[in-house]
Enzyme design. Structure first.
Site, PDB file in Angstrom:
ATOM      1  N   LYS A  68       0.809  -1.236   0.000  1.00 57.10           N
ATOM      2  CA  LYS A  68       0.000   0.000   0.000  1.00 57.10           C
ATOM      3  C   LYS A  68       0.837   1.279   0.000  1.00 57.10           C
ATOM      4  O   LYS A  68       0.372   2.315  -0.470  1.00 57.10           O
ATOM      5  CB  LYS A  68      -0.931   0.017   1.219  1.00 57.10           C
ATOM      6  CG  LYS A  68      -2.147  -0.884   1.083  1.00 57.10           C
ATOM      7  CD  LYS A  68      -3.096  -0.636   2.260  1.00 57.10           C
ATOM      8  CE  LYS A  68      -4.342  -1.476   2.136  1.00 57.10           C
ATOM      9  NZ  LYS A  68      -5.342  -1.121   3.161  1.00 57.10           N
ATOM     10  N   ASP A 104     -10.320   3.467   1.947  1.00 56.69           N
ATOM     11  CA  ASP A 104     -10.551   2.938   3.301  1.00 56.69           C
ATOM     12  C   ASP A 104     -11.327   3.920   4.184  1.00 56.69           C
ATOM     13  O   ASP A 104     -12.181   3.510   4.982  1.00 56.69           O
ATOM     14  CB  ASP A 104      -9.218   2.584   3.982  1.00 56.69           C
ATOM     15  CG  ASP A 104      -8.653   1.262   3.488  1.00 56.69           C
ATOM     16  OD1 ASP A 104      -9.441   0.414   3.023  1.00 56.69           O
ATOM     17  OD2 ASP A 104      -7.428   1.078   3.565  1.00 56.69           O
TER      18      ASP A 104
HETATM   19  P1  NAP Z   1      -1.045  -2.882  11.392  1.00 55.96           P
HETATM   20  O1  NAP Z   1      -0.604  -1.749  10.534  1.00 55.96           O
HETATM   21  O2  NAP Z   1      -0.176  -4.075  11.553  1.00 55.96           O
HETATM   22  O3  NAP Z   1      -1.366  -2.274  12.872  1.00 55.96           O
HETATM   23  C1  NAP Z   1      -1.652  -3.125  13.946  1.00 55.96           C
HETATM   24  C2  NAP Z   1      -2.079  -2.288  15.146  1.00 55.96           C
HETATM   25  O4  NAP Z   1      -2.414  -3.191  16.228  1.00 55.96           O
HETATM   26  C3  NAP Z   1      -0.980  -1.366  15.700  1.00 55.96           C
HETATM   27  O5  NAP Z   1      -1.578  -0.214  16.245  1.00 55.96           O
HETATM   28  C4  NAP Z   1      -0.354  -2.246  16.782  1.00 55.96           C
HETATM   29  O6  NAP Z   1       0.315  -1.535  17.792  1.00 55.96           O
HETATM   30  C5  NAP Z   1      -1.600  -2.891  17.363  1.00 55.96           C
HETATM   31  N1  NAP Z   1      -1.272  -4.116  18.105  1.00 55.96           N
HETATM   32  C6  NAP Z   1      -0.944  -5.318  17.572  1.00 55.96           C
HETATM   33  N2  NAP Z   1      -0.694  -6.199  18.575  1.00 55.96           N
HETATM   34  C7  NAP Z   1      -0.876  -5.534  19.753  1.00 55.96           C
HETATM   35  C8  NAP Z   1      -0.779  -5.884  21.120  1.00 55.96           C
HETATM   36  N3  NAP Z   1      -0.437  -7.134  21.503  1.00 55.96           N
HETATM   37  N4  NAP Z   1      -1.057  -4.954  22.055  1.00 55.96           N
HETATM   38  C9  NAP Z   1      -1.403  -3.678  21.697  1.00 55.96           C
HETATM   39  N5  NAP Z   1      -1.519  -3.283  20.393  1.00 55.96           N
HETATM   40  C10 NAP Z   1      -1.261  -4.198  19.438  1.00 55.96           C
HETATM   41  O7  NAP Z   1      -2.452  -3.468  10.893  1.00 55.96           O
HETATM   42  P2  NAP Z   1      -3.618  -2.699  10.105  1.00 55.96           P
HETATM   43  O8  NAP Z   1      -3.416  -2.878   8.650  1.00 55.96           O
HETATM   44  O9  NAP Z   1      -3.758  -1.340  10.667  1.00 55.96           O
HETATM   45  O10 NAP Z   1      -4.889  -3.612  10.493  1.00 55.96           O
HETATM   46  C11 NAP Z   1      -5.353  -3.692  11.827  1.00 55.96           C
HETATM   47  C12 NAP Z   1      -6.590  -4.574  11.884  1.00 55.96           C
HETATM   48  O11 NAP Z   1      -7.646  -3.975  11.139  1.00 55.96           O
HETATM   49  C13 NAP Z   1      -6.401  -5.967  11.271  1.00 55.96           C
HETATM   50  O12 NAP Z   1      -7.078  -6.898  12.086  1.00 55.96           O
HETATM   51  C14 NAP Z   1      -7.073  -5.870   9.917  1.00 55.96           C
HETATM   52  O13 NAP Z   1      -7.591  -7.110   9.486  1.00 55.96           O
HETATM   53  C15 NAP Z   1      -8.194  -4.899  10.208  1.00 55.96           C
HETATM   54  N6  NAP Z   1      -8.600  -4.131   9.021  1.00 55.96           N
HETATM   55  C16 NAP Z   1      -9.912  -4.138   8.681  1.00 55.96           C
HETATM   56  C17 NAP Z   1     -10.334  -3.410   7.593  1.00 55.96           C
HETATM   57  C18 NAP Z   1     -11.781  -3.438   7.204  1.00 55.96           C
HETATM   58  O14 NAP Z   1     -12.087  -3.082   6.051  1.00 55.96           O
HETATM   59  N7  NAP Z   1     -12.696  -3.791   8.092  1.00 55.96           N
HETATM   60  C19 NAP Z   1      -9.423  -2.637   6.847  1.00 55.96           C
HETATM   61  C20 NAP Z   1      -8.078  -2.630   7.241  1.00 55.96           C
HETATM   62  C21 NAP Z   1      -7.671  -3.396   8.338  1.00 55.96           C
HETATM   63  P3  NAP Z   1       1.892  -1.208  17.613  1.00 55.96           P
HETATM   64  O15 NAP Z   1       1.950   0.008  16.734  1.00 55.96           O
HETATM   65  O16 NAP Z   1       2.351  -0.947  19.012  1.00 55.96           O
HETATM   66  O17 NAP Z   1       2.525  -2.407  16.998  1.00 55.96           O
END
Ligand code: NAP
Length: 273
Positions: A68, A104
């Site tokens: 992305k 998004d």
């Molecule tokens: P990402 O960039 O990997 O970000 C992950 C986030 O989760 C970060 O803020 C991370 O914190 C936090 N995190 C992970 N493990 C953690 C823990 N053990 N304790 C506290 N915080 C934790 O992922 P993303 O692309 O933003 O996606 C996040 C979620 O949204 C995924 O489940 C994805 O499937 C979902 N999503 C859904 C849609 C939809 O259309 N509904 C669209 C996009 C994403 P740190 O910064 O501290 O690592």
């Protein structure tokens, strides 16, 4: 006979993507002449992989993890929205040139508007949990929709601070450990972390403390995360994350196929099955 419209989604890995299910459902529903494929492109091969799509006559493609941000360097034009969010998830190809946008934020807003019809973003305070890739679009959307103040909390504080640069006047950062202390100050709580997702630990938050906030989770596997279950059990209004996925697909489909597709219960059931 109209032209055969080739579209798809690029990512690595890509087999898990729900996008082919969504787009091919619409292609069939609107009796269009085309197809939408999952295309695995390794990060080392992004330029060649995208070049092949241009040569094969693709009309456009969606972009998912991990491309992305990297795709931005290959785009001939990027709109303001994608530039501000800092990521491109939708590319249109015209005369061999790539035009990037991001849908998004649109998906997030439309999901709330469709499922919490009496909720108005204007003047609301919001709590955003997480500061990863998806949080960028959510915070951008909240600002566009007129939220008053946005509180961001993230395990890694530096990432929240970077995200706050979108609008330092309206965005406040709090420590991850203090997330339970602000629940009464906000009208909407959004989980954008991957906590609560299948195989991940749940999001640890005392949601029962909030009385007047709408609670939404962008995680959609499972559809009802522990966060949403606890909220529902306490009579709190909730919105699940599946609608964000479905709505974010609509602008790309319209750009490539010229049809504004609908999000229906039948489509939601298909994607969740
Ligand atoms: P990402 O960039 O990997 O970000 C992950 C986030 O989760 C970060 O803020 C991370 O914190 C936090 N995190 C992970 N493990 C953690 C823990 N053990 N304790 C506290 N915080 C934790 O992922 P993303 O692309 O933003 O996606 C996040 C979620 O949204 C995924 O489940 C994805 O499937 C979902 N999503 C859904 C849609 C939809 O259309 N509904 C669209 C996009 C994403 P740190 O910064 O501290 O690592």
């Amino acid at each position: 006979m109209t032209d055969f419209i080739k579209t798809g989604v690029i990512g690595h890995p890509i087999a898990h993507s729900k996008s082919p299910l969504i787009h091919n459902y619409w292609i069939n529903k609107y009796r269009l002449n085309g197809t939408y494929k999952a295309i695995d492109i390794h990060p080392d091969n992004l330029q060649n992989g995208v070049g092949a799509l241009i040569n094969e006559g693709y009309s456009g493609f969606n972009v998912t993890i991990p491309h992305k941000i990297a795709i931005m360097a290959l785009c001939d034009e990027i709109d303001d929205l994608a530039r501000e969010i800092g990521a491109v998830n939708t590319v249109t190809i015209k005369n061999g040139k790539l035009y990037g946008t991001n849908t998004d934020a649109y998906g997030f807003v439309q999901n709330i508007k469709a499922n919490a019809t009496d909720f108005d973003f204007t003047g609301q305070n919001a709590l955003v949990l997480g500061a990863g890739g998806a949080a960028n679009a959510v915070v951008y959307a909240l600002l566009q929709e007129g939220a008053a103040q946005i509180i961001i909390t993230n395990r890694t504080k530096e990432k929240a601070q970077k995200l706050a640069q979108l609008n330092p006047d309206k965005i406040k950062i709090i420590d991850w450990d203090l997330r339970n202390n602000v629940l009464d100050d906000v009208g909407i709580i959004i989980n954008t972390t991957s906590l609560g997702m299948t195989k991940n630990p749940p999001l640890n938050i005392d949601i029962s403390k909030t009385q007047n906030a709408l609670v939404t989770d962008i995680v959609y596997a499972p559809l009802y995360t522990d966060l949403l279950k606890v909220a529902r059990n306490n009579g709190i209004k909730t919105v699940t994350g599946i609608g964000m996925l479905l709505h974010q697909a609509r602008p790309g489909f319209k750009l490539w196929n010229g049809v504004v597709p609908s999000v229906t219960k039948e489509l939601e059931d298909l994607v969740l099955s």
